[in-house]
Design a protein around this motif. Structure first.
Motif, short mmCIF file in Angstrom:
data_model
loop_
_atom_site.label_atom_id
_atom_site.label_comp_id
_atom_site.label_asym_id
_atom_site.label_seq_id
_atom_site.Cartn_x
_atom_site.Cartn_y
_atom_site.Cartn_z
N UNK A 171 60.22 31.00 81.09
CA UNK A 171 59.93 31.98 80.04
C UNK A 171 58.42 32.24 79.92
N UNK A 172 57.62 31.21 80.19
CA UNK A 172 56.18 31.42 80.21
C UNK A 172 55.78 32.35 81.35
N UNK A 173 56.36 32.13 82.54
CA UNK A 173 56.09 33.02 83.67
C UNK A 173 56.55 34.44 83.37
N UNK A 174 57.68 34.57 82.71
CA UNK A 174 58.18 35.90 82.34
C UNK A 174 57.21 36.61 81.41
N UNK A 175 56.62 35.87 80.47
CA UNK A 175 55.68 36.48 79.52
C UNK A 175 54.42 36.98 80.22
N UNK A 176 54.04 36.31 81.31
CA UNK A 176 52.82 36.66 82.03
C UNK A 176 53.05 37.82 82.99
N UNK A 177 54.18 37.80 83.70
CA UNK A 177 54.45 38.83 84.71
C UNK A 177 55.91 39.26 84.62
N UNK A 178 56.27 40.06 83.61
CA UNK A 178 57.68 40.41 83.38
C UNK A 178 58.32 41.16 84.53
N UNK A 179 57.61 42.08 85.16
CA UNK A 179 58.20 42.85 86.26
C UNK A 179 58.48 41.97 87.46
N UNK B 245 69.04 29.25 85.16
CA UNK B 245 67.89 29.17 84.26
C UNK B 245 67.16 30.51 84.20
N UNK B 246 67.07 31.19 85.32
CA UNK B 246 66.43 32.51 85.35
C UNK B 246 67.18 33.47 84.43
N UNK B 247 68.51 33.45 84.49
CA UNK B 247 69.31 34.32 83.62
C UNK B 247 69.10 33.95 82.15
N UNK B 248 69.03 32.65 81.87
CA UNK B 248 68.81 32.21 80.49
C UNK B 248 67.42 32.60 80.00
N UNK B 249 66.44 32.57 80.90
CA UNK B 249 65.08 32.94 80.53
C UNK B 249 64.98 34.41 80.15
N UNK B 250 65.84 35.23 80.71
CA UNK B 250 65.86 36.66 80.38
C UNK B 250 66.46 36.93 79.01
N UNK B 251 67.16 35.93 78.47
CA UNK B 251 67.92 36.14 77.24
C UNK B 251 67.17 35.77 75.97
N UNK B 252 65.93 35.30 76.09
CA UNK B 252 65.18 34.93 74.89
C UNK B 252 63.76 34.55 75.22
N UNK B 253 63.01 34.19 74.17
CA UNK B 253 61.60 33.86 74.32
C UNK B 253 61.27 32.46 73.81
N UNK B 254 62.18 31.83 73.09
CA UNK B 254 61.85 30.56 72.44
C UNK B 254 61.70 29.43 73.46
N UNK B 255 60.66 28.62 73.28
CA UNK B 255 60.46 27.44 74.12
C UNK B 255 60.10 26.26 73.22
N UNK B 256 60.34 25.06 73.73
CA UNK B 256 59.98 23.84 73.01
C UNK B 256 58.95 23.09 73.84
N UNK B 257 57.87 22.70 73.18
CA UNK B 257 56.78 22.02 73.89
C UNK B 257 56.16 20.99 72.98
#
Length: 381
Positions: A277-285, A355-367
């Motif tokens: 999800x972090x990678x998605x936020x940086x480079x969504x396309x 996991x890739x499909x799940x990452x597309x379904x939201x933005x929440x992360x736990x750290x």
């Protein structure tokens, strides 16, 4: 005129396309890894004094071994600065052990609870920086293990004033559990090859917490660590802001080790979902097209949608490239071949696709106990 042939033709074409895409990626990734191995060079630059900043949080597994590797550096003049935010942090016992073992080393400690934003690691770095004696800085996460010539090699490019940061790829060091070995393959078989491929085509839009070396003046140019205190992907943005300031990012030939300690599927899923999800936020396309990297399930799906000699031939080529990539990565990390791990490749690729499909379904992360949102730009509330 009957149009009943259109849907089967589309499905057949989709099958061939998926098979071709997955095979093409595996083959090009092999080329990128080979290219990186051929361009390794040795530096003859005179080493400059360096301060290593190590933000810590708890007594992670193998913390002593990892920090110990930084105390064994062949570099002639370096300082270690460790930072924690709590007086009772278990990492303090490890630091005391290292101080006793290496009494001649310049080892500083910052214990400071001040928080400046949502990213506690960056707050830790801000509290540590006043203790840094030198203008060449190296940031490295607590779970990183390095060779003895690491500091000399990763800092050499900083002699060029046009360089902003130097960063390192890494390989996984698994624990005893099955899930940690699977997590190691996330790093070695997917993440590292994707970076190598991007770099081979000229991109330097990356920076990794495994290592970021930079000069103090470059840090000041971007506004210091304060510019990162509300970012989730602080390592990426440290590189991105220096690039926007007109400075170059260098990918070092040094590859360091990182611990993979997850012992349960739930922990592994949560960790890797945060990364994705972090990678998605940086480079969504680019992230939207990442599915082509998950070779095994795509080859199987392609053959199911378009059975025939073309897809079979492509699938055999793609499967062979995927296995060869796995073993080349073992050589890159100087680790012994583990032939039985070939059997994990289909499971690893399939879990990544899920996991890739799940990452597309939201933005929440736990750290580190925080719930954060990898929104556009990687910011966190």
């Amino acid at each position: 005129m009957s149009l009943s042939w259109i849907v089967p033709a589309i499905i057949h074409g989709l099958g061939i396309g998926l098979t071709f895409a997955a095979t093409g990626y595996a083959c090009v990734a092999l080329w990128a890894i080979g290219k990186a191995r051929r361009t390794i060079t040795d530096s003859t630059q005179k080493p400059q004094p360096v301060t290593v900043l190590k933000p810590l949080h708890g007594a992670e597994p193998r913390l002593y071994e990892n920090l110990h590797s930084f105390c064994l550096q062949a570099h002639p003049d370096y300082q270690l600065v460790f930072g924690v935010q709590k007086q009772d942090d278990p990492a303090l016992a490890v630091i005391q052990r290292l101080r006793e073992e290496f009494p001649r080393h310049a080892i500083a400690l910052a214990v400071d609870s001040r928080v400046y934003g949502s990213n506690h690691k960056v707050s830790n770095l801000m509290n540590m920086l006043p203790h840094a004696q030198h203008d060449w800085l190296v940031l490295a996460d607590a779970d990183i293990n390095v060779p003895v010539d690491y500091l000399t090699r990763v800092t050499a490019p900083l002699a060029d004033p046009g360089v902003g940061i130097v960063t390192c790829l890494y390989y996984g060091i698994p624990g005893p559990s099955f899930w940690s070995r699977l997590g190691r393959l996330f790093i070695d078989d997917w993440f590292a090859p994707s970076v190598r491929l991007s770099h081979a085509f000229g991109s330097t839009r990356f920076a990794f917490g495994s290592t970021i070396a930079l000069r103090r003046d470059a840090l000041q140019t971007i506004g210091g660590f304060e510019a990162l205190c509300d970012t989730l992907a602080d390592d990426f943005w440290l590189g991105e802001l220096t690039r926007r300031a007109g400075l170059r990012t260098v990918l070092s030939e040094v590859v360091v080790g990182t611990d993979v300690g997850e012992s349960q599927l739930k922990a592994l899923w949560s960790h890797e979902l945060r990364w994705l999800r972090t990678i998605r936020s940086i480079a969504p396309a680019g992230f939207a097209m990442t599915f082509v990297c998950f070779t095994s399930p795509l080859l199987l799906l392609g053959m199911c949608l378009a059975p025939g000699p073309i897809t079979t031939g492509l699938a055999l080529l793609g499967g062979a490239a995927r296995v060869l990539l796995h073993f080349l990565q073992r050589r890159t990390s100087d680790r012994a071949f583990a032939w039985h791990e070939v059997l994990l490749i289909p499971l690893r690729d399939t879990l990544l696709l899920m996991e890739w499909a799940a990452a597309l379904a939201g933005w929440q992360v736990r750290w580190r106990g925080q719930v954060m949102h990898a929104r556009s730009g990687g910011s966190a509330p």
